[in-house]
Design a protein around this motif. Structure first.
Motif, mmCIF file in Angstrom:
data_model
loop_
_atom_site.group_PDB
_atom_site.id
_atom_site.type_symbol
_atom_site.label_atom_id
_atom_site.label_comp_id
_atom_site.label_asym_id
_atom_site.label_seq_id
_atom_site.Cartn_x
_atom_site.Cartn_y
_atom_site.Cartn_z
ATOM 1 N N LYS A 32 57.250 37.050 44.152
ATOM 2 C CA LYS A 32 57.509 37.634 45.467
ATOM 3 C C LYS A 32 56.192 38.063 46.128
ATOM 4 C CE LYS A 32 62.133 39.531 44.584
ATOM 5 N NZ LYS A 32 62.944 40.781 44.519
ATOM 6 N N PRO A 33 56.155 38.118 47.454
ATOM 7 C CA PRO A 33 54.949 38.603 48.136
ATOM 8 C C PRO A 33 54.564 40.026 47.731
ATOM 9 C CG PRO A 33 56.390 37.479 49.676
ATOM 10 C CD PRO A 33 57.170 37.611 48.395
ATOM 11 N N THR A 34 55.540 40.809 47.288
ATOM 12 C CA THR A 34 55.266 42.190 46.861
ATOM 13 C C THR A 34 55.005 42.289 45.357
ATOM 14 O OG1 THR A 34 57.660 42.520 46.621
ATOM 15 C CG2 THR A 34 56.647 43.212 48.707
ATOM 16 N N GLY A 35 54.964 41.140 44.669
ATOM 17 C CA GLY A 35 54.866 41.139 43.217
ATOM 18 C C GLY A 35 53.451 41.089 42.681
ATOM 19 N N SER A 36 53.347 41.225 41.358
ATOM 20 C CA SER A 36 52.063 41.185 40.657
ATOM 21 C C SER A 36 52.163 40.268 39.448
ATOM 22 C CB SER A 36 51.653 42.589 40.187
ATOM 23 O OG SER A 36 51.283 43.407 41.268
ATOM 24 N N PHE A 37 51.022 39.687 39.079
ATOM 25 C CA PHE A 37 50.911 38.792 37.942
ATOM 26 C C PHE A 37 49.806 39.323 37.035
ATOM 27 C CE2 PHE A 37 48.656 34.548 36.824
ATOM 28 C CZ PHE A 37 49.094 34.610 35.515
ATOM 29 N N PHE A 38 50.154 39.645 35.782
ATOM 30 C CA PHE A 38 49.195 40.176 34.824
ATOM 31 C C PHE A 38 48.975 39.162 33.705
ATOM 32 C CE2 PHE A 38 50.862 43.909 36.922
ATOM 33 C CZ PHE A 38 49.699 44.616 37.204
ATOM 34 N N LEU A 39 47.721 38.836 33.472
ATOM 35 C CA LEU A 39 47.337 37.817 32.508
ATOM 36 C C LEU A 39 46.443 38.432 31.439
ATOM 37 C CD1 LEU A 39 47.176 34.747 31.732
ATOM 38 C CD2 LEU A 39 45.121 34.658 33.171
ATOM 39 N N ASN A 40 46.920 38.440 30.204
ATOM 40 C CA ASN A 40 46.136 38.943 29.082
ATOM 41 C C ASN A 40 45.559 37.763 28.294
ATOM 42 O OD1 ASN A 40 47.050 39.865 25.779
ATOM 43 N ND2 ASN A 40 45.131 40.436 26.765
ATOM 44 N N ILE A 41 44.243 37.626 28.323
ATOM 45 C CA ILE A 41 43.580 36.580 27.560
ATOM 46 C C ILE A 41 42.112 36.957 27.404
ATOM 47 C CG2 ILE A 41 43.163 35.197 29.644
ATOM 48 C CD1 ILE A 41 43.429 32.698 27.847
ATOM 49 N N LYS A 42 41.585 36.786 26.179
ATOM 50 C CA LYS A 42 40.189 37.102 25.921
ATOM 51 C C LYS A 42 39.510 35.879 25.316
ATOM 52 C CE LYS A 42 37.034 40.368 23.758
ATOM 53 N NZ LYS A 42 36.883 41.686 23.125
ATOM 54 N N PRO A 43 38.347 35.498 25.823
ATOM 55 C CA PRO A 43 37.670 34.319 25.279
ATOM 56 C C PRO A 43 37.223 34.555 23.839
ATOM 57 C CG PRO A 43 36.222 35.482 26.791
ATOM 58 C CD PRO A 43 37.565 36.132 26.905
ATOM 59 N N HIS A 44 37.423 33.559 23.006
ATOM 60 C CA HIS A 44 36.988 33.660 21.619
ATOM 61 C C HIS A 44 35.516 33.243 21.513
ATOM 62 C CE1 HIS A 44 38.451 29.451 22.113
ATOM 63 N NE2 HIS A 44 37.349 29.193 21.447
ATOM 64 N N THR A 45 34.977 33.362 20.332
ATOM 65 C CA THR A 45 33.611 32.913 20.108
ATOM 66 C C THR A 45 33.621 31.483 19.579
ATOM 67 O OG1 THR A 45 33.631 33.889 17.893
ATOM 68 C CG2 THR A 45 32.723 35.209 19.688
ATOM 69 N N ASN A 46 32.617 30.725 19.981
ATOM 70 C CA ASN A 46 32.518 29.320 19.596
ATOM 71 C C ASN A 46 31.057 29.038 19.249
ATOM 72 O OD1 ASN A 46 32.762 26.597 19.208
ATOM 73 N ND2 ASN A 46 33.496 26.132 21.267
ATOM 74 N N LYS A 47 30.828 28.739 17.980
ATOM 75 C CA LYS A 47 29.472 28.443 17.494
ATOM 76 C C LYS A 47 28.505 29.592 17.797
ATOM 77 C CE LYS A 47 30.086 23.450 17.910
ATOM 78 N NZ LYS A 47 29.597 22.183 18.516
ATOM 79 N N GLY A 48 29.003 30.797 17.612
ATOM 80 C CA GLY A 48 28.136 31.966 17.700
ATOM 81 C C GLY A 48 28.040 32.634 19.052
ATOM 82 N N GLU A 49 28.649 32.043 20.108
ATOM 83 C CA GLU A 49 28.595 32.691 21.419
ATOM 84 C C GLU A 49 29.980 32.747 22.040
ATOM 85 O OE1 GLU A 49 26.276 30.640 24.303
ATOM 86 O OE2 GLU A 49 27.124 28.679 23.860
ATOM 87 N N ARG A 50 30.142 33.673 22.968
ATOM 88 C CA ARG A 50 31.436 33.863 23.630
ATOM 89 C C ARG A 50 31.706 32.692 24.565
ATOM 90 N NH1 ARG A 50 35.261 37.156 21.895
ATOM 91 N NH2 ARG A 50 33.741 38.826 21.613
ATOM 92 N N SER A 51 32.891 32.106 24.440
ATOM 93 C CA SER A 51 33.262 30.963 25.267
ATOM 94 C C SER A 51 33.472 31.396 26.723
ATOM 95 C CB SER A 51 34.536 30.318 24.724
ATOM 96 O OG SER A 51 34.935 29.255 25.540
ATOM 97 N N LEU A 52 33.309 30.468 27.649
ATOM 98 C CA LEU A 52 33.392 30.783 29.079
ATOM 99 C C LEU A 52 34.672 30.305 29.748
ATOM 100 C CD1 LEU A 52 29.723 29.948 30.194
ATOM 101 C CD2 LEU A 52 30.706 32.205 29.731
ATOM 102 N N TYR A 53 35.589 29.695 28.998
ATOM 103 C CA TYR A 53 36.734 29.090 29.671
ATOM 104 C C TYR A 53 37.642 30.115 30.343
ATOM 105 C CZ TYR A 53 40.054 30.335 25.941
ATOM 106 O OH TYR A 53 40.854 31.018 25.065
ATOM 107 N N VAL A 54 37.707 31.341 29.813
ATOM 108 C CA VAL A 54 38.532 32.370 30.455
ATOM 109 C C VAL A 54 37.941 32.770 31.803
ATOM 110 C CG1 VAL A 54 39.318 34.768 30.298
ATOM 111 C CG2 VAL A 54 39.550 33.250 28.326
ATOM 112 N N PHE A 55 36.633 32.893 31.867
ATOM 113 C CA PHE A 55 35.981 33.229 33.142
ATOM 114 C C PHE A 55 36.178 32.096 34.154
ATOM 115 C CE2 PHE A 55 33.575 35.292 29.704
ATOM 116 C CZ PHE A 55 33.798 36.615 30.040
ATOM 117 N N ASP A 56 36.115 30.866 33.674
ATOM 118 C CA ASP A 56 36.396 29.721 34.554
ATOM 119 C C ASP A 56 37.831 29.784 35.064
ATOM 120 O OD1 ASP A 56 33.848 28.705 34.171
ATOM 121 O OD2 ASP A 56 34.445 27.402 32.516
#
Length: 267
Positions: free
Chosen positions: A64-88
């Motif tokens: 709805k136009p008055t509604g909200s969407f909440f997304l819980n997701i945290k990027p995991h680490t890949n080969k020693g560094e934090r992955s960027l796909y969540v930020f993308d």
């Protein structure tokens, strides 16, 4: 649209049967890229944004136009560094799907007891808040999860030089209101430990929400009798909290075992 129901199947297909502008609140945590493959199969990082964007288009349509969407997701680490796909993904939901990006919440919880070299224990996850229309137009109950204000807090507020910002943020500082204010708004940091023991039904799922976290968003961003959707229903915690808070729920999952667990928890 049938309410208070658990649907088995791919959410992209199931969402197409839901009417436009009919859902008040969406709360979900999708499968992480190439994680928990035994449960969900896993989507490669390089394909994740494209995969979720098609789902996000449907989520925006049913919200709805008055509604909200909440997304819980945290990027995991890949080969020693934090992955960027969540930020993308967050950027894509704003720039391509066309959501308003309202806020980033910090969900703090019991930290995992161990860690890796160069990192401390993981004690938080982000929850991203999106809306279909400008945030000033959404359902918002700022004091639903508020706390009592002490007299000392009121006195301290009057000692500070805190004028109303003029940067367009929309924040209003009204010192006169502070004199009679009894309840303070919560912050965007939510502490909700996931209490699970061997007797809890939800232990049968590999990734579960704590009820307190879901309660915060349901009470703050919806009213009684609202329709709440979780397209990745998992253990069904969104439905459990909806029943307790007098909201209607629609839960979806493409794993039969999860559907059976949700049915068990929701009777």
């Amino acid at each position: 649209m049938k309410l208070n129901t658990i649907l088995y199947g791919d959410c992209l297909n199931l969402l197409k049967d839901i009417e436009d502008n009919s859902v008040d609140l969406i709360i979900t945590s999708p499968p992480y890229a190439e994680r928990r493959k035994k449960t969900y199969g896993g989507i490669p990082e390089s394909q994740y944004v494209t995969w979720f964007s098609t789902i996000a288009t449907e989520l925006k349509r049913v919200l709805k136009p008055t509604g909200s969407f909440f997304l819980n997701i945290k990027p995991h680490t890949n080969k020693g560094e934090r992955s960027l796909y969540v930020f993308d993904l967050v950027c894509s939901l704003k720039r391509q799907t066309g959501f308003y990006f309202v806020e980033e919440y910090c969900w703090t919880k019991n930290a995992f007891p161990t860690g890796t070299h160069g990192r401390f224990k993981n004690g938080f996850e982000p929850v991203y808040h999106f809306t279909k229309k400008h945030p000033r137009e959404i359902i918002f109950n700022p004091l639903a999860c508020g706390t009592e204000i002490s007299e000392e807090t009121k006195k301290r507020a009057f000692r500070k030089n805190c004028p109303t910002p003029v940067n367009g943020s929309g924040m209003v500082v009204n010192r006169d209101n502070l004199k009679t204010l009894e309840i303070a708004r919560p912050s965007n940091v939510i502490n909700a430990n996931n209490v699970v023991n061997q007797f809890a039904d939800k232990i049968d799922h590999s990734a579960v929400f704590p009820e307190k976290l879901i309660e915060f968003f349901i009470k703050s961003f919806s009213n009684e009798n609202a329709v709440v959707l979780d397209p990745f229903g998992g253990s069904g915690t969104v439905g459990v909290v909806c029943k307790a808070e007098k909201r209607n729920f629609i839960l979806m999952d493409n794993v039969q075992k999860n559907v059976e667990l949700m049915q068990k928890r929701l009777k």
